[in-house]
Design an enzyme around this catalytic site. Structure first.
Site, short mmCIF file in Angstrom:
data_model
loop_
_atom_site.label_atom_id
_atom_site.label_comp_id
_atom_site.label_asym_id
_atom_site.label_seq_id
_atom_site.Cartn_x
_atom_site.Cartn_y
_atom_site.Cartn_z
N PRO A 1 20.18 -8.11 9.82
CA PRO A 1 19.35 -7.98 8.62
C PRO A 1 18.11 -8.86 8.70
O PRO A 1 18.20 -10.03 9.10
CB PRO A 1 20.29 -8.47 7.50
CG PRO A 1 21.21 -9.43 8.20
CD PRO A 1 21.38 -8.91 9.61
N TYR B 1 2.68 2.19 4.20
CA TYR B 1 3.89 2.99 3.91
C TYR B 1 3.92 3.54 2.49
O TYR B 1 4.95 4.05 2.07
CB TYR B 1 5.15 2.13 4.07
CG TYR B 1 5.24 1.30 5.30
CD1 TYR B 1 5.29 1.89 6.56
CD2 TYR B 1 5.31 -0.10 5.23
CE1 TYR B 1 5.40 1.11 7.70
CE2 TYR B 1 5.42 -0.88 6.36
CZ TYR B 1 5.46 -0.27 7.60
OH TYR B 1 5.57 -1.04 8.72
N CYS C 1 -13.03 -4.51 2.43
CA CYS C 1 -14.01 -3.43 2.38
C CYS C 1 -13.34 -2.13 2.76
O CYS C 1 -13.60 -1.57 3.84
CB CYS C 1 -15.16 -3.75 3.32
SG CYS C 1 -16.06 -5.16 2.72
N GLU C 2 -12.46 -1.68 1.91
CA GLU C 2 -11.71 -0.47 2.20
C GLU C 2 -11.09 0.01 0.91
O GLU C 2 -10.40 -0.78 0.23
CB GLU C 2 -10.63 -0.82 3.24
CG GLU C 2 -9.85 0.36 3.67
CD GLU C 2 -9.54 0.33 5.17
OE1 GLU C 2 -10.26 -0.31 5.95
OE2 GLU C 2 -8.57 0.99 5.52
N TYR D 1 7.93 -8.72 6.17
CA TYR D 1 6.88 -7.84 6.68
C TYR D 1 5.55 -7.96 5.92
O TYR D 1 4.80 -6.99 5.83
CB TYR D 1 7.37 -6.38 6.71
CG TYR D 1 8.65 -6.22 7.50
CD1 TYR D 1 8.65 -6.39 8.88
CD2 TYR D 1 9.87 -5.95 6.87
CE1 TYR D 1 9.83 -6.28 9.61
CE2 TYR D 1 11.05 -5.85 7.59
CZ TYR D 1 11.02 -6.02 8.96
OH TYR D 1 12.18 -5.91 9.68
#
Ligand code: LLP
Length: 463
Positions: free
Chosen positions: A321, A364, A391-392, A421
């Site tokens: 895990p 995701y 910038c996106e 993560y």
């Protein structure tokens, strides 16, 4: 910048965007225990605290954005996994979820083993004193250098992922005068997703050796012939953020089937199986993860039943895990910078981080929760999208969430369940400086990974 409520804060747009959460929570000040680390609470003055320290103080001392890890919660979760599986099984924490030297020491203290998947993770583990024989080394394309370092260090096992690697590891081990303990990672034909498992297109992936078509059996044949290898078991990892145990059931059935075939063909009963990681956590109030003791009980029962059917001694089980241990133990603290009300469309709340500290939403379509943590508010709920400063336009932290309508620049908001993560997948996009990881425990806070500086950026830029 003031952290007090803004009297003229915007209200939410009249038209709700598609896919919005169906209804605001009854009380925006309430912290759902499911998604927050165990010591997170709201103090009587309305500020949220972790490990006994108020987030306003943590923001002043360490700045924002910052990942705040509840060390007590981390240790409790690690211990719960260890205890649930008991002395006859091994729990390997998956370092890819988040790894630092402090984390390695916590794992060591709590009796867990460690799964690493790169030379960098291996170095971190060894440098923090994790005994090499408690380390498993993974990866679908380990370099010769990485394999050599791992074998020299004496890692407990290398998980072999291809036919080339079987030969490569055997040769390197032999040239070093070693016999390396190995497992073979197989793909069992189950690809697990969040709430389901799909039994199609499953072999079409870069990891493992397919059971189908006899490839896994052939890999075992070759590994058993090579002097540099001691084959100790079979490994299977079916996916991530899984709630449904049925994928593990099918995987265990097929892994045990292979153990039976190996016994029948070679007269050898392999002593171990590893069922990988992938157990889900709550990112929002709608998620209902299982407790480690339920998971251990289910996996033990599945494996014992399958082994009984195959007349095999029950092998030693290990699990890996990552998210389920570290994920819920941390949250990301941001400061609100701007609030943009697009009439009839959406309200955008911009924070001082974004996709560079949490790529999971963009990558995701992951769901997260968010809360105002520097104060309480009795204002009406406002449906917002929390975005970063990159910038996106896909730079989204929380797609749709409710925050109080009096939210204002300078307020602190926090996104829970960012322990896994997020820092480990953080980037320097737009030359962002990766945030620090601050561990908090019993009224003390300490930086375990420091904030990047502009000097860090320039240090690598040697042109
Ligand atoms: N063992 C193996 C062999 C793995 O490949 C993984 C994860 C784990 C254990 C740990 O899985 P966990 O218990 O943490 O789900 N970046 C993605 C997750 C990638 C997982 C890769 N392998 C995410 O953010 O959701």
């Amino acid at each position: 910048m003031s952290r007090s409520a803004h009297p003229a804060g915007p209200r939410h747009a009249d038209v709700l965007p598609e896919g919005h959460p169906s209804a605001p929570p009854a009380d925006l000040n309430h912290l759902d225990r499911k998604v927050w680390a165990s010591t997170v609470t709201r103090t009587p003055d309305g500020v949220v605290s972790v490990g006994g320290i108020e987030v306003t103080r943590l923001a002043e001392e360490f700045g924002t954005p910052a990942y705040l890890v509840d060390e007590t919660d981390f240790r409790e979760r690690a211990r719960a996994w260890r205890t649930a599986f008991g002395p006859d099984a091994d729990v390997f924490y998956a370092g890819k979820a988040f790894l630092s030297r402090a984390v390695v020491r916590w794992l060591h203290d709590e009796g867990l083993n460690l799964d690493v998947c790169s030379g960098g993770e291996l170095t971190t583990a060894l440098s923090a004193g994790m005994p090499a024989d408690r380390i498993a080394f993974h990866g679908n394309n380990k370099s010769v250098d990485e394999i050599e370092t791992a074998i020299r260090a004496g890692v407990g096992r290398i998980v072999l992922d291809s036919f080339q690697e079987i030969v490569r590891v055997a040769h390197i081990a032999q040239s070093l005068g070693r016999r390396q303990r190995v497992q073979i990672r197989i793909t069992v034909g189950v690809e697990a997703h969040t709430h389901e498992f799909i039994a199609t297109a499953h072999e079409d992936q870069k990891f493992g050796i397919p059971l189908a078509g006899g490839q896994a059996a052939e890999a075992v044949r070759r590994a058993l012939q090579l002097d540099g290898l001691e084959l100790i078991g079979i490994h299977s990892h079916i996916g991530s953020q899984i709630f449904d145990m049925s994928g593990f059931e099918v995987a265990a059935h097929r892994v045990v089937g292979l153990l039976r075939d190996i016994r029948d063909e070679h007269g050898v009963e392999l002593p171990e199986i590893d069922l990988g990681g992938g157990l889900g956590i709550a990112y929002t109030s709608g998620d209902d993860p299982r407790e480690p003791h339920e998971i251990a009980k289910a996996l033990n029962e599945i494996v014992s039943r399958e082994c009984e059917g195959a007349k095999l001694r029950t092998p030693r089980i290990s699990v890996e895990p990552g998210r389920a241990i570290v994920g819920p133990t941390a949250f990301t603290l941001y400061e609100v910078g701007t609030i943009k009300l697009l009439d009839g469309l959406r309200t955008y709340v911009s924070v001082d981080g974004g996709m560079s500290d949490n790529i999971r939403t963009a990558l995701y379509d992951a769901e997260y929760s968010v809360a105002l943590v520097s104060r309480t508010s009795e204002a009406a709920p406002m449906l917002v999208r929390v975005v970063g400063k990159h910038c996106e336009s896909g730079d989204i932290v929380v797609k749709d969430a409710f925050l109080p309508a009096d939210l204002a620049p300078g307020d602190l908001i926090a996104v829970p369940a960012t322990g896994a993560y997020c820092r480990s997948m953080a980037s320097n996009y737009n030359h962002a400086l990766r945030p620090p990881v601050v561990a908090v425990r019993e009224g003390e806070a300490r930086v375990i990974v420091r904030r990047e500086t502009e000097e860090d950026l320039l240090r690598l830029d040697v042109g």
